[in-house]
Motif scaffolding. Sequence first.
Motif, PDB file in Angstrom:
ATOM      1  N   THR A 167       0.857  -1.182   0.000  1.00 47.33           N
ATOM      2  CA  THR A 167       0.000   0.000   0.000  1.00 47.33           C
ATOM      3  C   THR A 167       0.892   1.230   0.000  1.00 47.33           C
ATOM      4  N   SER A 168       0.704   2.108  -0.983  1.00 47.43           N
ATOM      5  CA  SER A 168       1.505   3.328  -1.068  1.00 47.43           C
ATOM      6  C   SER A 168       0.617   4.459  -1.571  1.00 47.43           C
ATOM      7  N   ILE A 169       0.593   5.547  -0.817  1.00 47.81           N
ATOM      8  CA  ILE A 169      -0.202   6.721  -1.155  1.00 47.81           C
ATOM      9  C   ILE A 169       0.712   7.937  -1.113  1.00 47.81           C
ATOM     10  N   SER A 170       0.628   8.768  -2.146  1.00 56.54           N
ATOM     11  CA  SER A 170       1.459   9.968  -2.233  1.00 56.54           C
ATOM     12  C   SER A 170       0.653  11.198  -1.862  1.00 56.54           C
ATOM     13  N   VAL A 182       2.764   7.664   2.199  1.00 53.77           N
ATOM     14  CA  VAL A 182       2.109   6.895   3.261  1.00 53.77           C
ATOM     15  C   VAL A 182       2.134   5.450   2.821  1.00 53.77           C
ATOM     16  N   ARG A 183       2.773   4.578   3.620  1.00 48.66           N
ATOM     17  CA  ARG A 183       3.017   3.210   3.160  1.00 48.66           C
ATOM     18  C   ARG A 183       2.671   2.182   4.232  1.00 48.66           C
ATOM     19  N   ARG A 184       2.281   1.022   3.736  1.00 51.95           N
ATOM     20  CA  ARG A 184       2.211  -0.191   4.548  1.00 51.95           C
ATOM     21  C   ARG A 184       2.637  -1.330   3.662  1.00 51.95           C
ATOM     22  N   GLY A 185       3.668  -2.060   4.062  1.00 46.32           N
ATOM     23  CA  GLY A 185       4.281  -3.059   3.205  1.00 46.32           C
ATOM     24  C   GLY A 185       3.605  -4.415   3.249  1.00 46.32           C
ATOM     25  N   CYS A 186       2.358  -4.471   2.795  1.00 44.36           N
ATOM     26  CA  CYS A 186       1.701  -5.767   2.683  1.00 44.36           C
ATOM     27  C   CYS A 186       0.619  -5.681   1.624  1.00 44.36           C
ATOM     28  N   CYS A 187       0.050  -6.807   1.275  1.00 44.58           N
ATOM     29  CA  CYS A 187      -0.930  -6.864   0.199  1.00 44.58           C
ATOM     30  C   CYS A 187      -2.211  -6.141   0.598  1.00 44.58           C
ATOM     31  N   ARG A 188      -2.985  -5.702  -0.411  1.00 39.46           N
ATOM     32  CA  ARG A 188      -4.224  -4.963  -0.179  1.00 39.46           C
ATOM     33  C   ARG A 188      -5.207  -5.784   0.637  1.00 39.46           C
ATOM     34  N   CYS A 189      -5.317  -7.088   0.322  1.00 39.53           N
ATOM     35  CA  CYS A 189      -6.309  -7.898   1.018  1.00 39.53           C
ATOM     36  C   CYS A 189      -5.987  -8.008   2.505  1.00 39.53           C
ATOM     37  N   SER A 207      -1.159   0.125  11.331  1.00 47.64           N
ATOM     38  CA  SER A 207      -0.398   1.364  11.172  1.00 47.64           C
ATOM     39  C   SER A 207       0.159   1.516   9.762  1.00 47.64           C
ATOM     40  N   PHE A 208       0.232   2.776   9.312  1.00 49.90           N
ATOM     41  CA  PHE A 208       0.828   3.160   8.033  1.00 49.90           C
ATOM     42  C   PHE A 208       1.887   4.220   8.336  1.00 49.90           C
ATOM     43  N   THR A 209       3.087   4.035   7.863  1.00 46.82           N
ATOM     44  CA  THR A 209       4.153   5.003   8.112  1.00 46.82           C
ATOM     45  C   THR A 209       4.078   6.151   7.111  1.00 46.82           C
TER      46      THR A 209
END
Length: 270
Positions: A167-170, A182-189, A207-209
Amino acid sequence: MDQVVTEQPAALGGPDDQSPSDADQDPAAAGADAAQQSVISGCPPGLEHLAVAHRIKIKQQVELAEVLTGLETANHYILLNEQSQQIYAAAEQSDCLARCCCGASRAFDMLLIDNQRMEVARFVRHYRCCGMGWCSCWSRCCLQRMDVTRSGQLLGVVTQDPRPCSTSISVRTAEGSTALRVRRGCCRCAVSVPCCSCCCPGCRDVSFTISAEEDGRQVGVVTKKWSGAARELLTDADSFSLELQRDLDVRVKLGALAAVFLIDFMFFEH
């Protein structure tokens, strides 16, 4: 449970707020006050509390009609500062048909309102026909987007990045340059189904960093708070915490706040 203080927080900044003893305060405190005044002086009116905030709690309100009927209603939130004082409210404006037919993928305007009931910003989410499915990881036409506006002026843009396995959001400026990720290193599901054991076990916070694009340093975190089994099962009224480096530009902070609402709809709205 945090006790919500609903009265207006004390006014921020301004020469009238100084007391006669200010001249006798220690230099370090004076420097901190000067820095705060500097941040507020360049802040659009109404966003002063956001400009000096370090931690904001975002609590979605339980809609009784939605619980009783099962029909999707417009979302409403209250935003609290570190002292649990309400500093803003957020109200969704969307079409009833869109809520029923498009669910969490719907387009909407999210109005950010201060304690004087004045609109201080607006987050405009665009409809993406397949934005909640796997194809959104690959197709740019399906990627999520939210515009950050104020009085019709574009202040920034929040966009989903094409990352198939994370997950990555700019958070971008009005000129298009990326300020935060804004990131979370795992699959969407795994994010959207908290009971998935691969990286988001149930019954815990998610959490999302938040990192600065310029140098990659972490400047904040978004946390979706676990609300308890009953609330999680019966409603989609979620609670979030947004922590940000205090001296970030208020427009960038506003973009990070918009990202919280986008994350809520992308992953936690039923």
